[in-house]
Design a protein around this motif. Sequence first.
Motif, PDB file in Angstrom:
ATOM      1  N   ASP A   1       0.828  -1.206   0.000  1.00 43.72           N
ATOM      2  CA  ASP A   1       0.000   0.000   0.000  1.00 43.72           C
ATOM      3  C   ASP A   1       0.862   1.256   0.000  1.00 43.72           C
ATOM      4  OD1 ASP A   1      -2.273  -1.505   0.079  1.00 43.72           O
ATOM      5  OD2 ASP A   1      -2.524  -1.364   2.255  1.00 43.72           O
ATOM      6  N   VAL A   2       0.451   2.221  -0.802  1.00 42.90           N
ATOM      7  CA  VAL A   2       0.929   3.599  -0.702  1.00 42.90           C
ATOM      8  C   VAL A   2      -0.260   4.404  -0.151  1.00 42.90           C
ATOM      9  CG1 VAL A   2       1.837   5.612  -1.905  1.00 42.90           C
ATOM     10  CG2 VAL A   2       2.508   3.317  -2.626  1.00 42.90           C
ATOM     11  N   THR A   3      -0.076   4.999   1.005  1.00 44.79           N
ATOM     12  CA  THR A   3      -1.178   5.656   1.701  1.00 44.79           C
ATOM     13  C   THR A   3      -0.970   7.163   1.712  1.00 44.79           C
ATOM     14  OG1 THR A   3      -1.460   3.726   3.117  1.00 44.79           O
ATOM     15  CG2 THR A   3      -2.494   5.767   3.846  1.00 44.79           C
ATOM     16  N   PHE A   4      -2.019   7.884   1.360  1.00 49.18           N
ATOM     17  CA  PHE A   4      -2.026   9.342   1.449  1.00 49.18           C
ATOM     18  C   PHE A   4      -2.948   9.721   2.603  1.00 49.18           C
ATOM     19  CE2 PHE A   4      -0.909   8.348  -2.881  1.00 49.18           C
ATOM     20  CZ  PHE A   4       0.136   9.229  -3.151  1.00 49.18           C
ATOM     21  N   VAL A   5      -2.417  10.442   3.570  1.00 49.84           N
ATOM     22  CA  VAL A   5      -3.160  10.860   4.758  1.00 49.84           C
ATOM     23  C   VAL A   5      -3.438  12.350   4.645  1.00 49.84           C
ATOM     24  CG1 VAL A   5      -3.178  10.989   7.269  1.00 49.84           C
ATOM     25  CG2 VAL A   5      -2.028   9.082   6.124  1.00 49.84           C
ATOM     26  N   ILE A   6      -4.707  12.725   4.744  1.00 43.90           N
ATOM     27  CA  ILE A   6      -5.118  14.132   4.688  1.00 43.90           C
ATOM     28  C   ILE A   6      -5.538  14.551   6.089  1.00 43.90           C
ATOM     29  CG2 ILE A   6      -6.699  15.810   3.660  1.00 43.90           C
ATOM     30  CD1 ILE A   6      -6.364  12.484   1.951  1.00 43.90           C
ATOM     31  N   GLU A   7      -4.799  15.458   6.705  1.00 49.46           N
ATOM     32  CA  GLU A   7      -5.143  16.016   8.010  1.00 49.46           C
ATOM     33  C   GLU A   7      -5.613  17.447   7.804  1.00 49.46           C
ATOM     34  OE1 GLU A   7      -1.549  15.742  10.214  1.00 49.46           O
ATOM     35  OE2 GLU A   7      -1.601  13.563  10.400  1.00 49.46           O
TER      36      GLU A   7
ATOM     37  N   PHE B   1      -9.096  11.979  -4.934  1.00 54.85           N
ATOM     38  CA  PHE B   1      -9.801  12.139  -3.666  1.00 54.85           C
ATOM     39  C   PHE B   1     -10.699  13.355  -3.763  1.00 54.85           C
ATOM     40  CE2 PHE B   1     -10.019  14.357   0.452  1.00 54.85           C
ATOM     41  CZ  PHE B   1     -10.715  13.399   1.186  1.00 54.85           C
ATOM     42  N   ASN B   2     -11.952  13.193  -3.357  1.00 55.98           N
ATOM     43  CA  ASN B   2     -12.909  14.283  -3.263  1.00 55.98           C
ATOM     44  C   ASN B   2     -13.561  14.212  -1.890  1.00 55.98           C
ATOM     45  OD1 ASN B   2     -13.092  15.564  -6.101  1.00 55.98           O
ATOM     46  ND2 ASN B   2     -13.263  13.368  -6.522  1.00 55.98           N
ATOM     47  N   GLU B   3     -13.332  15.210  -1.079  1.00 54.03           N
ATOM     48  CA  GLU B   3     -13.880  15.189   0.273  1.00 54.03           C
ATOM     49  C   GLU B   3     -15.408  15.221   0.222  1.00 54.03           C
ATOM     50  OE1 GLU B   3     -13.537  17.610   4.513  1.00 54.03           O
ATOM     51  OE2 GLU B   3     -12.390  18.266   2.775  1.00 54.03           O
TER      52      GLU B   3
ATOM     53  N   GLU C   1      -7.919   8.937   4.703  1.00 58.67           N
ATOM     54  CA  GLU C   1      -6.848   8.123   4.136  1.00 58.67           C
ATOM     55  C   GLU C   1      -7.265   7.622   2.760  1.00 58.67           C
ATOM     56  OE1 GLU C   1      -5.322   4.954   6.464  1.00 58.67           O
ATOM     57  OE2 GLU C   1      -4.549   6.247   8.067  1.00 58.67           O
ATOM     58  N   VAL C   2      -6.333   7.691   1.817  1.00 51.67           N
ATOM     59  CA  VAL C   2      -6.537   7.160   0.471  1.00 51.67           C
ATOM     60  C   VAL C   2      -5.397   6.183   0.200  1.00 51.67           C
ATOM     61  CG1 VAL C   2      -6.784   7.678  -1.974  1.00 51.67           C
ATOM     62  CG2 VAL C   2      -7.605   9.309  -0.274  1.00 51.67           C
ATOM     63  N   THR C   3      -5.732   4.955  -0.175  1.00 51.36           N
ATOM     64  CA  THR C   3      -4.729   3.912  -0.356  1.00 51.36           C
ATOM     65  C   THR C   3      -4.702   3.452  -1.805  1.00 51.36           C
ATOM     66  OG1 THR C   3      -5.005   3.151   1.916  1.00 51.36           O
ATOM     67  CG2 THR C   3      -3.974   1.629   0.383  1.00 51.36           C
ATOM     68  N   VAL C   4      -3.495   3.313  -2.332  1.00 48.99           N
ATOM     69  CA  VAL C   4      -3.276   2.805  -3.691  1.00 48.99           C
ATOM     70  C   VAL C   4      -2.332   1.609  -3.591  1.00 48.99           C
ATOM     71  CG1 VAL C   4      -2.442   3.327  -5.997  1.00 48.99           C
ATOM     72  CG2 VAL C   4      -3.562   5.099  -4.661  1.00 48.99           C
ATOM     73  N   LYS C   5      -2.606   0.571  -4.344  1.00 46.41           N
ATOM     74  CA  LYS C   5      -1.781  -0.633  -4.299  1.00 46.41           C
ATOM     75  C   LYS C   5      -0.763  -0.631  -5.439  1.00 46.41           C
ATOM     76  CE  LYS C   5      -4.892  -3.650  -1.783  1.00 46.41           C
ATOM     77  NZ  LYS C   5      -4.003  -3.614  -0.612  1.00 46.41           N
TER      78      LYS C   5
END
Length: 555
Positions: free
Chosen positions: A188-194, A223-225, A235-239
């Motif tokens: 997984d490559v994870t993008f975390v939006i805080e 990603f669309n909030e 969190e958005v995950t890409v494999k």
Amino acid sequence: MKKTRYYPFERNRYFYGKLLTVRDFESEQKYFNDKRRLMNRLLHGTGVITGLQVIAVDDKSVSVEMGAAIDALGREIIIPSPVTLKLSMMQGFSNNEYAKNVYLCLAYDEKGKEPVHSVANAAVRSDEISEYNRMLESYKLFIREEAPDPSVFPIESIIEQTSVLYQDGHIRILQRTPRYVNPGQLFDVTFVIEKTLQAAKISFEFELVGQQLQAEHDAKVTFNEPQERQETEYEVTVKLRADSSSRGKATVGIRQDHAVLRIGDKQVSLSSARANEVMIMAGAVDKQWVDDFVNRSLEDSLDSPSDPCIYLARISLLQMGPTYMIEKVDQVPFNEYVYNASALHKLKSKDSSAPATPFSGSITARSSLRKIAGNQEPELNVTFNKDKGELNFDLGLPEVQSGDQVRTGVVEIPIASLNKFAASPFGRGGKSYVSAEIEHGLGRGSLFIYTGIEEINEDYISDILSSSERLYSGSTDVFKGSEHEPSGPDVKIGTVLYPQKGTFRIGVRLQQPTEATQINIRWWAFKKATESGAGSDDTVDISSLEAASGREEQA
């Protein structure tokens, strides 16, 4: 004590006739304190040991429960009793902006106790207090308004690498990748939006670029909030899959010239984005983690900030006119915990009742799901990595047209009067109440919605007769005067559908005053396959299976 190094150790030596001074007694304390704190740092780590929960007691104050912790210098921190604090009165809390996330921090502090007069002090007045008879090993609580840099958590960096793609006063976007993977492994490559609660809605579209790594499906990350939700973290995950024939260092990042990040109506650039490094290796990844940990130099093991603290909570604030209110409290947001050896043994030990397997040790099962063309047969590939004790299940499912689709759920509609000064607390007859927007999960387009009133009786007799749960639909007047008469209020129910949004609302209208505070409405949404048409969203939805893929189970 502000030192970050405690070596070499030097202890006091006693002999008959030795003149003991303040220096000798101080070195005696320092010797034992430094040794104990060194063991705390190297054997136990940093974080919360027990207690220290943070609770919002009102809109502007929090309470910190009693507990214990160890800071990055190995010093024990004890809060002996609960303490309540108003955020605006705490050190570090600025008064110029309230729509933000703040971090409640705990740090070690020493305070003088029992003031006395020193006979050796050359004070002008004989009654002047010049010294303290005791030193209290205490604590201090303060606010930090900036999120910590990922590099301040060195243990996490052994397992994964985290880089900051974007950061401002209200939003931070992180990219996380594992440090080590095996050839051919899916990871997984994870993008975390805080973000803060009142920050503008975020959307982005990134294109992944990497060396010796391949995307399982599309290399684009979108990603669309959601418009109807307010969260402080997403969190958005890409494999990605590591090249099966490669070894050594690989990189993964985003293509900056193709990156689109929108905050509200404004598009911003990602000038500081950088690629993460992923090491492709043939051995066991968990063994490599252990090797990296034990092979650290003493300098790296004892490295710490000059003024360390423990992040007890992330507190999300909402601006309310000229002031603020606490909306949400997240406990220990960066997982700074200390586990003792007994707890780790019990948490990690195998279940002795589990059946024996032909493999030694534990087996980790990983699963992945991918879509294939509708004219292909389902595919299942299973591989076993003996070195890692890992089973990999790769399932391919074709996209096929489905039949009629059904979704159901329950919505609770409050009907109590919102006016606390009203003469009667009962819901008023003739008044209408409407739910928030409900996502039915069947995509866009027209569909049929059916509703009914759900009642749950928790009395003993109803439970015996298996009639504790009832669902009424249509006119309930036909049951009046019988044992089946509903106990809830008499209401009319209506629905409004938003075909372009994939949502709907349910409204109820009271026919008479009632003491009830809410009405439970069970709903069913029906969508026929013939109404979807070619190219519509009416296909077998395996997104829930995709969300579950990648789970690890110990056998």
